[in-house]
Write an enzyme that holds these catalytic residues in place. Structure first.
Site, mmCIF file in Angstrom:
data_model
loop_
_atom_site.group_PDB
_atom_site.id
_atom_site.type_symbol
_atom_site.label_atom_id
_atom_site.label_comp_id
_atom_site.label_asym_id
_atom_site.label_seq_id
_atom_site.Cartn_x
_atom_site.Cartn_y
_atom_site.Cartn_z
ATOM 1 N N LYS A 72 -46.418 -10.260 -124.724
ATOM 2 C CA LYS A 72 -44.909 -10.224 -123.587
ATOM 3 C C LYS A 72 -44.143 -9.218 -125.151
ATOM 4 O O LYS A 72 -44.283 -9.920 -126.191
ATOM 5 C CB LYS A 72 -44.324 -11.583 -122.960
ATOM 6 C CG LYS A 72 -43.438 -11.470 -123.290
ATOM 7 C CD LYS A 72 -43.058 -11.684 -121.395
ATOM 8 C CE LYS A 72 -42.276 -10.917 -120.717
ATOM 9 N NZ LYS A 72 -41.864 -9.461 -121.145
ATOM 10 N N LYS A 96 -42.291 -16.333 -131.717
ATOM 11 C CA LYS A 96 -41.463 -16.641 -130.445
ATOM 12 C C LYS A 96 -41.514 -17.177 -128.846
ATOM 13 O O LYS A 96 -40.858 -18.395 -128.847
ATOM 14 C CB LYS A 96 -41.114 -14.965 -130.268
ATOM 15 C CG LYS A 96 -39.520 -15.425 -129.647
ATOM 16 C CD LYS A 96 -38.352 -14.191 -129.501
ATOM 17 C CE LYS A 96 -38.684 -13.041 -130.397
ATOM 18 N NZ LYS A 96 -37.583 -11.922 -130.748
ATOM 19 N N LYS A 108 -45.458 -5.500 -128.158
ATOM 20 C CA LYS A 108 -44.436 -4.265 -128.504
ATOM 21 C C LYS A 108 -44.870 -3.354 -128.055
ATOM 22 O O LYS A 108 -45.549 -2.935 -128.617
ATOM 23 C CB LYS A 108 -43.387 -4.281 -129.961
ATOM 24 C CG LYS A 108 -42.297 -4.379 -129.596
ATOM 25 C CD LYS A 108 -41.558 -5.961 -129.192
ATOM 26 C CE LYS A 108 -39.747 -5.403 -129.278
ATOM 27 N NZ LYS A 108 -38.883 -6.474 -129.062
ATOM 28 N N THR A 192 -30.238 -13.490 -123.652
ATOM 29 C CA THR A 192 -30.410 -14.142 -125.618
ATOM 30 C C THR A 192 -29.570 -14.389 -125.746
ATOM 31 O O THR A 192 -29.612 -14.550 -127.060
ATOM 32 C CB THR A 192 -30.831 -12.183 -126.738
ATOM 33 O OG1 THR A 192 -31.587 -11.403 -125.551
ATOM 34 C CG2 THR A 192 -31.573 -11.959 -127.328
ATOM 35 N N ASN A 223 -25.938 -5.480 -126.100
ATOM 36 C CA ASN A 223 -25.860 -6.400 -125.023
ATOM 37 C C ASN A 223 -25.731 -7.933 -125.551
ATOM 38 O O ASN A 223 -25.075 -8.208 -125.187
ATOM 39 C CB ASN A 223 -27.240 -6.048 -124.558
ATOM 40 C CG ASN A 223 -27.887 -7.142 -123.317
ATOM 41 O OD1 ASN A 223 -28.006 -8.036 -123.613
ATOM 42 N ND2 ASN A 223 -28.270 -6.442 -122.607
ATOM 43 N N SER A 360 -36.543 -13.725 -119.580
ATOM 44 C CA SER A 360 -38.089 -12.573 -119.018
ATOM 45 C C SER A 360 -39.192 -13.630 -118.114
ATOM 46 O O SER A 360 -40.064 -12.705 -117.394
ATOM 47 C CB SER A 360 -38.656 -11.951 -120.331
ATOM 48 O OG SER A 360 -37.840 -10.901 -120.253
#
Ligand code: NAD
Length: 435
Positions: A72, A96, A108, A192, A223, A360
């Site tokens: 992810k 993470k 990524k 986040t 954001n 997510s």
């Protein structure tokens, strides 16, 4: 970023494993396996420009480790994107996901492009073209992308649509951070910043600080930076400085954060404004550089822009006693040493910004179930996970007398290590007394 700095980023990231290993009580093989990504894809994405010409862009997707589940991680559009940077970001994603205990590995992706130089139609063609080149590398059970710097919900929607066309079936769970109308989760937009906010609330409870006496500076008012600033402002924290790529503003009494957000998103600038209904007016504030913002005498510093902002050059000058890393990798290891020696408390990126990947995960679960949660349920579950995992890491920090970052890596490493060991390591295969 120079080539040397770039190579150092991955090297530095992996270096943190060695430090955590001594406290993790896991097989040495685990570390060796995590030092290299599982798979790296480098593609060339052709784009037909509006004027009819053809341009080619470098694109990347890296899957770092999938021991705990499908990989992810976001997709970044930025002129400085390189393969080493994407490898590093994928590495951080593995840790993470493990530190918040969600069943994913790390990945990524990115394209080396300045999206501000593209028209909207060019941006859509580039995004769809990228998915066509990586479609066999990603999938709901293998690798699930999401937004990152300069990509957003609309781009995720285009990407999901393109993937669904290729597979000839609607596949909403291939990507997260989508628009709500296309299967996005409520609460993903500010997840986040909200995750970082819950970390700060836990610290507030433990260290007993008073919000209205607590000053905050946010570097990077995008954001994530906007979300955390808004939530802290709601709780009476004093947000005294914010910045974007053009520089920042400072006001000792604190800003009206909703006005700043409205103005920034409408006019695309950070300006000291106060807005009432449709009317915004300028208020007095000092213009500061991004460097000055980092060195302000505030209680909480939140780097929420890009990597390598706090280095051995400026670490001595950082005054904030608490640093909450929303950006990925804003502090270099050399700076880390200096900050730790100076007694700073750092909530590390892999924990502080994990709220995004957590929601997510909720989005992916909802897509697979075809059943959608209320905003309240999303927020409650995010709060529960962030508070629990923050306290696990904080407790380990106290027990072992180690920095929060090391404690977060140890927590993650133990979880990944147990999963790798469950598949068998040398000690298992060489010990015949095992079943
Ligand atoms: P964004 O594109 O919405 O905002 C980035 C902001 O940083 C923009 O306001 C930009 O002007 C500003 N900026 C760029 N360069 C800067 C510089 N040199 N100095 C100061 N400001 C600068 O991005 P975002 O989604 O808010 O992400 C910000 C950081 O948080 C990134 O490091 C990203 O990897 C990390 N992050 C984001 C998420 C997420 O869900 N959005 C999740 C985890 C980590």
């Amino acid at each position: 970023m120079t080539m040397i700095e770039d190579n150092r980023l991955f090297h530095d990231a992996v270096g943190r494993l060695e430090k955590a290993f001594q406290y993790a009580d896991i097989d040495r093989e685990v570390i060796e396996r995590l030092k290299q990504p599982k798979a790296v894809l480098h593609v060339s994405v052709p784009l037909r420009m509006d004027d009819g010409s053809l341009k080619l862009f470098n694109g990347y997707r890296v899957r770092h480790d999938d021991t705990r589940g499908p990989t992810k991680g976001g997709i970044r559009y930025h002129p400085d994107v390189t393969i080493e940077q994407i490898k590093t970001l994928a590495f951080w994603m593995t840790f993470k996901c493990a530190v918040v205990g969600i069943p994913f590995g790390g990945a990524k992706g990115g394209i080396t492009v300045n999206p501000k130089e593209l028209s909207r139609l060019e941006l859509e063609r580039l995004s769809r073209g990228f998915i066509r080149t990586i479609a066999d590398f990603i999938g709901p059970e293998t690798d699930i992308p999401a937004p990152d710097v300069y990509t957003n919900a609309r781009i995720m929607g285009w990407m999901m649509d393109e993937y669904s066309k290729i597979k000839r079936q609607h596949t909403s769970s291939v990507i997260t951070g989508k628009p709500i109308e296309l299967g996005g989760s409520l609460g993903r937009y500010d997840a986040t910043g909200r995750g970082a906010y819950y970390c700060i609330k836990e610290l507030e409870r433990i260290l007993k600080f008073e919000p209205s006496n607590t000053t905050v500076a946010v570097q990077g008012f995008g954001n994530a930076g906007q979300s955390v600033a808004r939530l802290l402002h709601q709780d009476s924290y004093r947000v005294v400085a914010v910045s974007d790529s053009h520089g920042g503003i400072y006001k000792a009494e604190g800003f009206d954060v909703p006005s700043l957000i409205r103005f920034k998103n409408e006019i695309r600038q950070v300006k000291a404004v106060y807005c009432k209904e449709t009317l915004c007016e300028m208020v007095e504030a000092d213009r500061i550089t991004n460097q000055q913002l980092l060195e302000l005498d505030v209680d909480i510093l939140i780097p929420a822009a890009l990597e390598n902002q706090i280095t051995d050059v400026n670490a001595e000058r950082i005054k904030a006693p608490i640093i909450v890393e929303i950006a990925n990798g804003p502090t270099t290891p050399a700076a880390d040493l200096i900050l730790n020696e100076n007694g700073k408390l750092i909530i590390p990126d892999i924990l502080a910004n994990a709220g995004g990947v957590t929601v997510s995960y909720f989005e992916w679960v909802q897509n697979k179930a075809g059943y959608y949660w209320s905003l309240e349920k999303v927020i409650n579950r995010l709060h529960e996970i962030m508070a629990r995992q923050f306290n696990t890491v904080y407790k380990l920090r106290e027990e072992k007398g180690i920095p929060m970052r090391t404690a977060a890596y140890v927590t993650a490493l133990r979880r990944i290590g147990k999963a790798i060991e469950a598949k068998g390591t040398q000690s298992y295969f060489h010990n015949s007394s095992h079943p």
